[in-house]
Scaffold this motif. Structure first.
Motif, PDB file in Angstrom:
ATOM      1  N   GLY A   1     -11.691  10.080   7.126  1.00  0.00           N
ATOM      2  CA  GLY A   1     -12.606  11.188   6.915  1.00  0.00           C
ATOM      3  C   GLY A   1     -13.649  11.224   8.018  1.00  0.00           C
ATOM      4  O   GLY A   1     -14.097  10.174   8.510  1.00  0.00           O
ATOM      5  N   PHE A   2     -14.029  12.440   8.432  1.00  0.00           N
ATOM      6  CA  PHE A   2     -15.028  12.624   9.482  1.00  0.00           C
ATOM      7  C   PHE A   2     -16.260  13.316   8.895  1.00  0.00           C
ATOM      8  O   PHE A   2     -16.129  14.299   8.154  1.00  0.00           O
ATOM      9  CB  PHE A   2     -14.461  13.481  10.626  1.00  0.00           C
ATOM     10  N   SER A   3     -17.441  12.783   9.239  1.00  0.00           N
ATOM     11  CA  SER A   3     -18.682  13.382   8.753  1.00  0.00           C
ATOM     12  C   SER A   3     -19.457  13.961   9.919  1.00  0.00           C
ATOM     13  O   SER A   3     -19.224  13.616  11.081  1.00  0.00           O
ATOM     14  CB  SER A   3     -19.533  12.340   8.026  1.00  0.00           C
ATOM     15  N   ASP A   4     -20.409  14.840   9.586  1.00  0.00           N
ATOM     16  CA  ASP A   4     -21.212  15.451  10.647  1.00  0.00           C
ATOM     17  C   ASP A   4     -22.505  14.683  10.892  1.00  0.00           C
ATOM     18  O   ASP A   4     -23.431  15.187  11.502  1.00  0.00           O
ATOM     19  CB  ASP A   4     -21.498  16.925  10.324  1.00  0.00           C
ATOM     20  N   GLU A   5     -22.563  13.411  10.451  1.00  0.00           N
ATOM     21  CA  GLU A   5     -23.773  12.593  10.670  1.00  0.00           C
ATOM     22  C   GLU A   5     -23.981  12.131  12.118  1.00  0.00           C
ATOM     23  O   GLU A   5     -25.154  11.979  12.493  1.00  0.00           O
ATOM     24  CB  GLU A   5     -23.757  11.399   9.718  1.00  0.00           C
ATOM     25  N   PRO A   6     -22.977  11.818  12.976  1.00  0.00           N
ATOM     26  CA  PRO A   6     -21.514  11.875  12.782  1.00  0.00           C
ATOM     27  C   PRO A   6     -20.971  10.495  12.420  1.00  0.00           C
ATOM     28  O   PRO A   6     -21.705   9.509  12.446  1.00  0.00           O
ATOM     29  CB  PRO A   6     -21.025  12.288  14.165  1.00  0.00           C
ATOM     30  N   GLY A   7     -19.686  10.437  12.161  1.00  0.00           N
ATOM     31  CA  GLY A   7     -19.048   9.164  11.890  1.00  0.00           C
ATOM     32  C   GLY A   7     -17.636   9.368  11.399  1.00  0.00           C
ATOM     33  O   GLY A   7     -17.284  10.433  10.879  1.00  0.00           O
ATOM     34  N   SER A   8     -16.790   8.335  11.583  1.00  0.00           N
ATOM     35  CA  SER A   8     -15.437   8.348  11.037  1.00  0.00           C
ATOM     36  C   SER A   8     -15.296   7.171  10.081  1.00  0.00           C
ATOM     37  O   SER A   8     -15.890   6.106  10.299  1.00  0.00           O
ATOM     38  CB  SER A   8     -14.377   8.272  12.142  1.00  0.00           C
ATOM     39  N   TYR A   9     -14.504   7.358   9.016  1.00  0.00           N
ATOM     40  CA  TYR A   9     -14.340   6.361   7.964  1.00  0.00           C
ATOM     41  C   TYR A   9     -12.852   6.293   7.630  1.00  0.00           C
ATOM     42  O   TYR A   9     -12.280   7.277   7.152  1.00  0.00           O
ATOM     43  CB  TYR A   9     -15.148   6.748   6.726  1.00  0.00           C
ATOM     44  N   THR A  10     -12.229   5.142   7.913  1.00  0.00           N
ATOM     45  CA  THR A  10     -10.791   4.988   7.726  1.00  0.00           C
ATOM     46  C   THR A  10     -10.500   3.940   6.671  1.00  0.00           C
ATOM     47  O   THR A  10     -10.991   2.814   6.748  1.00  0.00           O
ATOM     48  CB  THR A  10     -10.100   4.580   9.041  1.00  0.00           C
ATOM     49  N   LEU A  11      -9.680   4.318   5.685  1.00  0.00           N
ATOM     50  CA  LEU A  11      -9.132   3.365   4.721  1.00  0.00           C
ATOM     51  C   LEU A  11      -7.654   3.210   5.047  1.00  0.00           C
ATOM     52  O   LEU A  11      -6.887   4.181   4.986  1.00  0.00           O
ATOM     53  CB  LEU A  11      -9.321   3.857   3.281  1.00  0.00           C
ATOM     54  N   ASN A  12      -7.264   2.007   5.426  1.00  0.00           N
ATOM     55  CA  ASN A  12      -5.895   1.748   5.851  1.00  0.00           C
ATOM     56  C   ASN A  12      -5.286   0.655   4.982  1.00  0.00           C
ATOM     57  O   ASN A  12      -5.935  -0.338   4.655  1.00  0.00           O
ATOM     58  CB  ASN A  12      -5.869   1.296   7.316  1.00  0.00           C
ATOM     59  N   ARG A  13      -4.040   0.844   4.570  1.00  0.00           N
ATOM     60  CA  ARG A  13      -3.350  -0.188   3.799  1.00  0.00           C
ATOM     61  C   ARG A  13      -2.020  -0.510   4.479  1.00  0.00           C
ATOM     62  O   ARG A  13      -1.353   0.369   5.008  1.00  0.00           O
ATOM     63  CB  ARG A  13      -3.146   0.245   2.355  1.00  0.00           C
ATOM     64  N   ARG A  14      -1.676  -1.783   4.415  1.00  0.00           N
ATOM     65  CA  ARG A  14      -0.477  -2.265   5.096  1.00  0.00           C
ATOM     66  C   ARG A  14       0.359  -3.067   4.106  1.00  0.00           C
ATOM     67  O   ARG A  14      -0.118  -4.036   3.513  1.00  0.00           O
ATOM     68  CB  ARG A  14      -0.873  -3.135   6.280  1.00  0.00           C
ATOM     69  N   LEU A  15       1.578  -2.634   3.916  1.00  0.00           N
ATOM     70  CA  LEU A  15       2.482  -3.341   3.014  1.00  0.00           C
ATOM     71  C   LEU A  15       3.036  -4.571   3.714  1.00  0.00           C
ATOM     72  O   LEU A  15       3.532  -4.494   4.834  1.00  0.00           O
ATOM     73  CB  LEU A  15       3.639  -2.422   2.603  1.00  0.00           C
ATOM     74  N   LYS A  16       2.952  -5.712   3.038  1.00  0.00           N
ATOM     75  CA  LYS A  16       3.500  -6.954   3.582  1.00  0.00           C
ATOM     76  C   LYS A  16       4.639  -7.441   2.687  1.00  0.00           C
ATOM     77  O   LYS A  16       5.755  -6.987   2.805  1.00  0.00           O
ATOM     78  CB  LYS A  16       2.388  -7.994   3.719  1.00  0.00           C
ATOM     79  N   GLU A  17       4.350  -8.382   1.788  1.00  0.00           N
ATOM     80  CA  GLU A  17       5.404  -8.868   0.895  1.00  0.00           C
ATOM     81  C   GLU A  17       5.804  -7.770  -0.097  1.00  0.00           C
ATOM     82  O   GLU A  17       4.957  -7.020  -0.589  1.00  0.00           O
ATOM     83  CB  GLU A  17       4.933 -10.105   0.124  1.00  0.00           C
ATOM     84  N   ASN A  18       7.103  -7.689  -0.372  1.00  0.00           N
ATOM     85  CA  ASN A  18       7.563  -6.737  -1.387  1.00  0.00           C
ATOM     86  C   ASN A  18       8.765  -7.322  -2.127  1.00  0.00           C
ATOM     87  O   ASN A  18       9.440  -8.234  -1.652  1.00  0.00           O
ATOM     88  CB  ASN A  18       7.902  -5.375  -0.773  1.00  0.00           C
ATOM     89  N   ALA A  19       9.003  -6.791  -3.312  1.00  0.00           N
ATOM     90  CA  ALA A  19      10.097  -7.280  -4.147  1.00  0.00           C
ATOM     91  C   ALA A  19      10.517  -6.177  -5.106  1.00  0.00           C
ATOM     92  O   ALA A  19       9.774  -5.210  -5.337  1.00  0.00           O
ATOM     93  CB  ALA A  19       9.676  -8.530  -4.923  1.00  0.00           C
ATOM     94  N   ALA A  20      11.713  -6.313  -5.667  1.00  0.00           N
ATOM     95  CA  ALA A  20      12.200  -5.337  -6.636  1.00  0.00           C
ATOM     96  C   ALA A  20      13.260  -5.980  -7.517  1.00  0.00           C
ATOM     97  O   ALA A  20      13.947  -6.930  -7.111  1.00  0.00           O
ATOM     98  CB  ALA A  20      12.782  -4.110  -5.931  1.00  0.00           C
ATOM     99  N   LEU A  21      13.390  -5.468  -8.714  1.00  0.00           N
ATOM    100  CA  LEU A  21      14.469  -5.815  -9.622  1.00  0.00           C
ATOM    101  C   LEU A  21      15.132  -4.509 -10.007  1.00  0.00           C
ATOM    102  O   LEU A  21      14.521  -3.666 -10.664  1.00  0.00           O
ATOM    103  CB  LEU A  21      13.937  -6.549 -10.860  1.00  0.00           C
ATOM    104  N   ARG A  22      16.394  -4.339  -9.553  1.00  0.00           N
ATOM    105  CA  ARG A  22      17.063  -3.058  -9.681  1.00  0.00           C
ATOM    106  C   ARG A  22      18.365  -3.175 -10.470  1.00  0.00           C
ATOM    107  O   ARG A  22      19.087  -4.173 -10.350  1.00  0.00           O
ATOM    108  CB  ARG A  22      17.415  -2.479  -8.308  1.00  0.00           C
ATOM    109  N   ALA A  23      18.677  -2.125 -11.209  1.00  0.00           N
ATOM    110  CA  ALA A  23      20.028  -1.952 -11.730  1.00  0.00           C
ATOM    111  C   ALA A  23      20.810  -1.133 -10.719  1.00  0.00           C
ATOM    112  O   ALA A  23      20.231  -0.385  -9.921  1.00  0.00           O
ATOM    113  CB  ALA A  23      19.987  -1.236 -13.074  1.00  0.00           C
ATOM    114  N   ARG A  24      22.125  -1.288 -10.733  1.00  0.00           N
ATOM    115  CA  ARG A  24      22.937  -0.400  -9.907  1.00  0.00           C
ATOM    116  C   ARG A  24      24.238  -0.092 -10.623  1.00  0.00           C
ATOM    117  O   ARG A  24      24.807  -0.931 -11.332  1.00  0.00           O
ATOM    118  CB  ARG A  24      23.175  -0.972  -8.515  1.00  0.00           C
TER     119      ARG A  24
END
Length: 279
Positions: free
Chosen positions: A134-157
């Motif tokens: 998001g960018f503000s007119d104060e001014p400034g930028s504000y970034t929220l970033n997320r990064r997926l690392k470990e992952n897992a799943a239990l699936r039927a097929r």
């Protein structure tokens, strides 16, 4: 572009190298019942939400339904997907990153005529990011970033076997460990975030698997995964900024402001090459 070529080319090469083995054993139809282990490798691509914004809780009621204002006007003038390219709104954002995804897998199938049904568990490492600025007119930028690392799943097929070829659909529960990061060009206020998060959700897709020997098969798998990494936010306090600043002005806030993402969902696509050994 190079990254997008690697996996399809690798898959084609794997099938090409397997061609002689398939040709030699095409007359032998193998049963799909039994346990198996293996692995997969491919790419994970975030499902960009170009309309996502930041949301704010300025009155401390736990609801992110406020605006950050100065002189009665909202100070945030625009948003973009990804991280800020330079801190200036005019330069926009750097796109979220497509990354690698690899996993170990273990499962069990049962065959009933041409129908094959089973369950598979998987777990591994991904490297895919999803940000909003998001960018503000104060001014400034504000970034929220997320990064997926470990992952897992239990699936039927569930699939349909055509001799040594299996076409299948799959779906089930999914988990991801999310590394959250906040960055801003605002050096006056102080910021504190709630750290990394665990995310639960679902995954669904389909694939094809080809037996190329009594105990060995290779395949291609596509999945769409939706995770819900809740409860991540950033608290803005006064720092060296004036007490009357837009984030901490007691006339319009509770003395601080909480920032969160407009969308809780972390959605991404994966395309993978698989290899399994059957017992």
């Amino acid at each position: 572009m190079k990254k997008f070529i690697n996996v399809p080319f690798g898959a084609v090469l794997a099938f090409a190298l397997a061609g002689p083995a398939m040709a030699q054993d095409a007359s032998v139809e193998r049963n799909w019942s039994g346990p198996y282990v293996g692995g997969s490798i491919g790419l994970a691509k975030p499902d960009h939400d170009s309309g996502e914004t930041l949301v704010f809780d300025t009155d401390g009621d736990g609801q992110f339904d406020n605006s950050v204002t100065s002189g009665g006007s909202d100070i945030f003038t625009g948003y973009c997907s990804g991280r800020s390219a330079s801190g200036a709104a005019a330069d926009g954002c750097v796109n979220d990153r497509t990354g690698t995804n690899w996993a170990g897998i273990a499962g069990y199938d049962m065959q009933f005529g041409n129908i094959v049904a089973g369950v598979v568990a998987e777990g591994g490492i991904a490297d895919v990011t999803d940000g909003v600025t998001g960018f503000s007119d104060e001014p400034g930028s504000y970034t929220l970033n997320r990064r997926l690392k470990e992952n897992a799943a239990l699936r039927a097929r569930v699939g349909y076997a055509m001799g040594n070829t299996l076409l299948y659909a799959t779906g089930g529960g999914a988990y991801g460990r999310i590394n959250n990061r906040f960055s801003t060009t605002n050096t006056a206020n102080d910021f504190a975030d709630t750290g990394n998060s665990n995310a639960w959700g679902w995954t669904a897709g389909g694939g094809v698997e080809q037996r190329i020997a009594d105990n060995f098969s290779i395949g291609l798998l596509y999945k769409y995964t939706s995770l819900d990494p809740k409860d991540y936010d950033v608290t803005v306090t006064q720092g060296s900024a004036p007490a009357t600043g837009p984030f901490t002005n007691t006339a319009t806030t509770s003395g601080q402001t909480l920032i969160a993402r407009g969308s809780d969902k972390f959605n991404y696509h994966t395309g993978q090459v698989t290899a399994t050994y059957r017992f």
